[in-house]
Each structure stands twice: as structure tokens, then as C-alpha cells.
Design a protein around this motif. Structure first.
Motif, PDB file in Angstrom:
ATOM      1  N   LEU A 105     -80.644 -25.534 -25.575  1.00 47.00           N
ATOM      2  CA  LEU A 105     -79.227 -26.414 -25.453  1.00 47.00           C
ATOM      3  C   LEU A 105     -78.258 -27.047 -24.885  1.00 47.00           C
ATOM      4  CD1 LEU A 105     -76.292 -23.088 -27.209  1.00 47.00           C
ATOM      5  CD2 LEU A 105     -77.571 -25.046 -28.057  1.00 47.00           C
ATOM      6  N   PRO A 106     -77.715 -28.218 -24.600  1.00 44.24           N
ATOM      7  CA  PRO A 106     -78.065 -29.298 -23.711  1.00 44.24           C
ATOM      8  C   PRO A 106     -76.818 -28.979 -22.524  1.00 44.24           C
ATOM      9  CG  PRO A 106     -76.916 -29.871 -25.690  1.00 44.24           C
ATOM     10  CD  PRO A 106     -77.715 -29.012 -26.370  1.00 44.24           C
ATOM     11  N   PHE A 107     -76.927 -28.946 -21.511  1.00 43.92           N
ATOM     12  CA  PHE A 107     -76.212 -28.752 -20.374  1.00 43.92           C
ATOM     13  C   PHE A 107     -75.570 -27.163 -21.089  1.00 43.92           C
ATOM     14  CE2 PHE A 107     -76.236 -33.525 -21.353  1.00 43.92           C
ATOM     15  CZ  PHE A 107     -75.928 -33.728 -19.576  1.00 43.92           C
ATOM     16  N   MET A 108     -76.675 -26.473 -21.065  1.00 45.53           N
ATOM     17  CA  MET A 108     -75.361 -25.193 -21.401  1.00 45.53           C
ATOM     18  C   MET A 108     -75.884 -24.390 -20.259  1.00 45.53           C
ATOM     19  SD  MET A 108     -75.716 -22.109 -23.670  1.00 45.53           S
ATOM     20  CE  MET A 108     -73.885 -22.269 -22.409  1.00 45.53           C
ATOM     21  N   PHE A 109     -76.389 -24.672 -19.230  1.00 50.39           N
ATOM     22  CA  PHE A 109     -76.844 -23.760 -17.436  1.00 50.39           C
ATOM     23  C   PHE A 109     -75.925 -24.661 -15.999  1.00 50.39           C
ATOM     24  CE2 PHE A 109     -79.447 -21.389 -20.182  1.00 50.39           C
ATOM     25  CZ  PHE A 109     -78.170 -19.653 -20.148  1.00 50.39           C
ATOM     26  N   GLY A 229     -80.006 -31.931 -17.873  1.00 51.52           N
ATOM     27  CA  GLY A 229     -79.390 -31.503 -18.745  1.00 51.52           C
ATOM     28  C   GLY A 229     -79.947 -30.567 -19.982  1.00 51.52           C
ATOM     29  N   ARG A 230     -81.257 -30.253 -19.319  1.00 51.53           N
ATOM     30  CA  ARG A 230     -81.273 -29.314 -19.793  1.00 51.53           C
ATOM     31  C   ARG A 230     -82.333 -28.010 -19.207  1.00 51.53           C
ATOM     32  NH1 ARG A 230     -86.032 -28.044 -22.739  1.00 51.53           N
ATOM     33  NH2 ARG A 230     -86.145 -30.211 -22.725  1.00 51.53           N
ATOM     34  N   ILE A 231     -82.448 -26.952 -19.676  1.00 50.35           N
ATOM     35  CA  ILE A 231     -83.600 -25.570 -18.422  1.00 50.35           C
ATOM     36  C   ILE A 231     -84.736 -26.200 -18.855  1.00 50.35           C
ATOM     37  CG2 ILE A 231     -81.767 -23.815 -19.862  1.00 50.35           C
ATOM     38  CD1 ILE A 231     -83.625 -24.005 -16.355  1.00 50.35           C
ATOM     39  N   PRO A 305     -71.529 -31.299 -29.665  1.00 49.19           N
ATOM     40  CA  PRO A 305     -71.799 -30.988 -31.424  1.00 49.19           C
ATOM     41  C   PRO A 305     -73.095 -30.348 -31.386  1.00 49.19           C
ATOM     42  CG  PRO A 305     -71.118 -33.114 -31.257  1.00 49.19           C
ATOM     43  CD  PRO A 305     -71.788 -33.218 -28.833  1.00 49.19           C
ATOM     44  N   VAL A 306     -73.925 -30.692 -30.809  1.00 47.42           N
ATOM     45  CA  VAL A 306     -75.272 -29.919 -31.184  1.00 47.42           C
ATOM     46  C   VAL A 306     -75.424 -28.132 -30.905  1.00 47.42           C
ATOM     47  CG1 VAL A 306     -77.530 -29.402 -30.638  1.00 47.42           C
ATOM     48  CG2 VAL A 306     -76.833 -31.210 -30.382  1.00 47.42           C
ATOM     49  N   TRP A 307     -74.361 -27.717 -29.817  1.00 48.15           N
ATOM     50  CA  TRP A 307     -74.111 -26.533 -30.122  1.00 48.15           C
ATOM     51  C   TRP A 307     -73.494 -25.944 -31.195  1.00 48.15           C
ATOM     52  CZ3 TRP A 307     -72.146 -23.831 -24.710  1.00 48.15           C
ATOM     53  CH2 TRP A 307     -72.279 -24.473 -23.731  1.00 48.15           C
ATOM     54  N   THR A 308     -72.327 -26.675 -31.528  1.00 43.51           N
ATOM     55  CA  THR A 308     -71.686 -25.492 -32.932  1.00 43.51           C
ATOM     56  C   THR A 308     -72.147 -25.847 -34.195  1.00 43.51           C
ATOM     57  OG1 THR A 308     -69.952 -27.611 -32.260  1.00 43.51           O
ATOM     58  CG2 THR A 308     -69.993 -26.113 -34.488  1.00 43.51           C
TER      59      THR A 308
END
Ligand code: LMR
Length: 331
Positions: A105-109, A229-231, A305-308
Motif C-alpha cells: 500500500l502506498p505510504f503505509m509506513f 512512497g512504499r516499503i 484511494p488504493v487503500w480502500t
């Protein structure tokens, strides 16, 4: 056979246990990055610790740079017993479990400490077993770092990425993240990225500094954005029944070597990425862009919105645990 019996008898007479004459078990460890990345260095530590802890009993052969398999083939090979250890980025595992998609997920951590808190917490530990029904067992998480974007033009706002063709790992979540901002996503194995950027099959990408530097992506891209942006993290996988069927002393020695390699890796990954970033920045044709707070917020908003979209697939409980880890808890 006759030779072995004679040798064993001779060994018994001079007091050498027959088992110590047995050949070491050869175990192959395949991965796609170079030896000088966090993963390559961790694999080298694992090899030396395992061979030190289990002298004459195991021999670990390392195959970096997709020499033996790319990640997709490595998973099949692990199931067949053609390789014993692999460490794919979790973005390659969507076919086997949806839950590890939380890492995509983008910008999760927000940073590597948050990633560690999640991986070391109860949900992270549980996820190491999320592919056991498919025959794969996770032994450890290994850090690489956060992705940074590149193209042949500055990427300061999501609208700058419109129409670009981004190489992505084989993850629907990552592909969807780029489609969300009006870019195209092309799934390609890691070993094909340099050439694809060179010939223009793709013209943008996102990866960690150590991957960008060691695979020379900076030679064929001009503008890099510190986007975090992502891990990109790894799970070290074994074939679950092979692992459980190992003699107890061998399994214990390998587990100890893995714990040492994991600690070394997770302490060094940040440093290796920082060094790689400096080397990329030193290339005369490269510009590194640092985002303002407002620009960073625009990327977060555009990709969120990708999270949802993937919440149901990954599991709300898993995403919530990662959000809590991000905020400082271990869940
Ligand atoms: C990629 O395919 O870009 C990465 O997953 C490679 C790696 O193993 O770091």
C-alpha cells in the motif's frame, strides 16, 4: 556403499563418529539483487553463520542477481525442492496470500522503525505463516527500504506522472497505485528493468536506492524524487515440509544463523540505502528532487484511494494493525 561401510568402520576404530564423515547438506539460496545490497549482505551473513554453527553439516550456496531463478520461478522451485531459501520482496507474493499486500500500500509506513514494529508485532509474526497452506513458511523479514521514483523528467506532483509507463513489481496493488494517478503500469521481473528503461518499454520506475544504484537504473533515468512512497521488504521463505523434516540440530542452527543475519540486515539496510543514494546523486546527469510538504501531501492524497480498493482483499484487521504500528504501537 561398500566403500562407505569400510570408511565408517575405519572411522569407528579411530574414534571418529560415522555421521561426521557424511557429506554436508547443500542448500541453495536464490535472490534477485546483487551481493552488495542489504539482501545480498544478509544472505552472506546467513551463509557464514550457518556454516560456522553447523561445521561440515551444511553448505549454503548463494545465487544472487537472478542467476538461478527470478522471483516467480524461485517460488515454484522452492515448492519442488530445487532451492531451499529464497527472499522475495513481498510484492511478489499476491498469488499465494492477499495479506502481505499490506506492504504494497502506498505510504503505509512512515519509516523503517514503523515497519519493524509491525513485522515484530503479533500480526507481523502471524503473517509469516500466511502461506503455510500453500507449502511456504516465512522464517524472517529482511528490510530493504523505501521506494523513490524516477523518470526522465521531474516528478514533483502526481500530475507529472500522467501518461508515463512505470515498471512495477508483479503486484496488482502497486499497478493500481500508478493507474490511480493516470500513469501506466507494466509488471516486469527485476532483471529486465534496466533494459526496459534503456529501450523505452517503460520510462519510469520506483525502487530503493540500493536497487537503483546496484542495477544502474540511474544510468538510464535523469530525475529522481525522494518520495519514500512504499516499503520494499522481504520475507525469507522455505518449503514448510522440508524445514519441518530437517534434523532438529540442523533446523536449530539454521534458525540461529537466520536470527543473526536478520539482525545485521535490519541494522544496516538504512545505511546501505543512504550510501547508494549519494552514489546515484554523484552521477553528473542525475538530479535528485526533494518534495516540499505540500507536494508530498499531494502524492499521499492522490494514491490513497488504493487503500480502500484493496481493504477487503488484504483484510481490515491487517491494515489496522499496520496503522497502529505506524502510530507507535506493536499490533
Ligand atoms: C524489484 O523487483 O524491484 C524488487 O522486488 C527486487 C528486490 O528483490 O529488491
Amino acid at each position: 556403499m561398500r566403500k562407505f561401510i569400510l570408511a565408517a568402520a575405519a572411522a569407528a576404530i579411530i574414534g571418529v563418529p560415522a555421521a561426521s564423515m557424511a557429506k554436508p547438506m547443500v542448500m541453495k539460496f536464490s535472490f534477485v539483487t546483487s551481493m552488495s545490497t542489504p539482501k545480498g549482505k544478509a544472505a552472506a551473513v546467513f551463509k557464514s553463520e550457518a556454516e560456522k554453527l553447523l561445521p561440515g553439516k551444511v553448505k549454503i550456496e548463494l545465487f544472487p542477481n537472478s542467476e538461478l531463478f527470478n522471483d516467480k520461478k524461485a517460488l515454484t522451485a522452492l515448492a519442488l525442492g530445487d532451492v531451499q531459501f529464497i527472499a522475495p520482496s513481498m510484492s511478489k507474493l499476491g498469488k499465494y496470500t492477499n495479506k502481505l499486500g499490506v506492504f504494497d500500500l502506498p505510504f503505509m509506513f512512515k519509516d523503517m522503525n514503523a515497519v519493524s514494529r509491525f513485522e515484530d508485532g503479533p500480526t507481523g509474526r502471524k503473517l509469516l505463516h500466511s502461506m503455510e497452506n500453500r507449502g511456504y513458511l516465512g522464517l524472517a523479514y529482511w528490510h530493504n527500504g523505501m521506494t523513490n521514483l524516477s523518470a526522465n523528467k521531474p516528478l514533483l506532483l502526481p500530475s507529472d506522472a500522467k501518461g508515463l509507463k512505470f515498471r512495477v513489481q508483479s503486484s496488482d496493488i502497486i499497478a493500481s497505485t500508478f493507474e490511480q494517478i493516470g500513469a501506466n503500469a507494466q509488471k516486469l521481473p527485476f532483471s529486465e528493468v534496466y533494459q526496459a528503461l534503456q529501450v523505452g518499454t517503460v520510462n519510469a520506475q520506483g525502487n530503493t536506492w540500493s536497487n537503483i544504484y546496484t542495477k544502474k537504473f540511474y544510468e538510464v533515468q535523469t530525475d529522481f524524487t525522494v518520495s519514500n512512497g512504499r516499503i520494499v521488504d522481504y520475507v525469507v521463505l522455505v518449503n514448510a515440509s522440508w524445514w519441518k523434516g530437517l534434523p532438529a540440530d540442523i533446523r536449530a542452527g539454521l534458525a540461529k544463523a537466520m536470527a543473526i543475519a536478520t539482525k545485521v540486515n535490519n541494522e544496516n539496510a538504512d545505511k546501505l540505502n543512504a550510501e547508494a543514494m549519494k552514489k546515484v546523486a554523484a552521477a553528473p546527469h542525475v538530479t535528485i528532487h526533494h518534495l516540499t510538504e505540500a507536494q508530498h501531501a499531494a502524492w499521499v492524497k492522490a494514491m490513497h484511494p488504493v487503500w480502500t480498493k484493496f481493504e477487503k482483499r488484504i483484510g481490515k484487521d491487517v491494515i489496522d494493525a499496520a496503522v497502529k504500528a505506524n502510530a507507535g504501537g506493536t499490533h
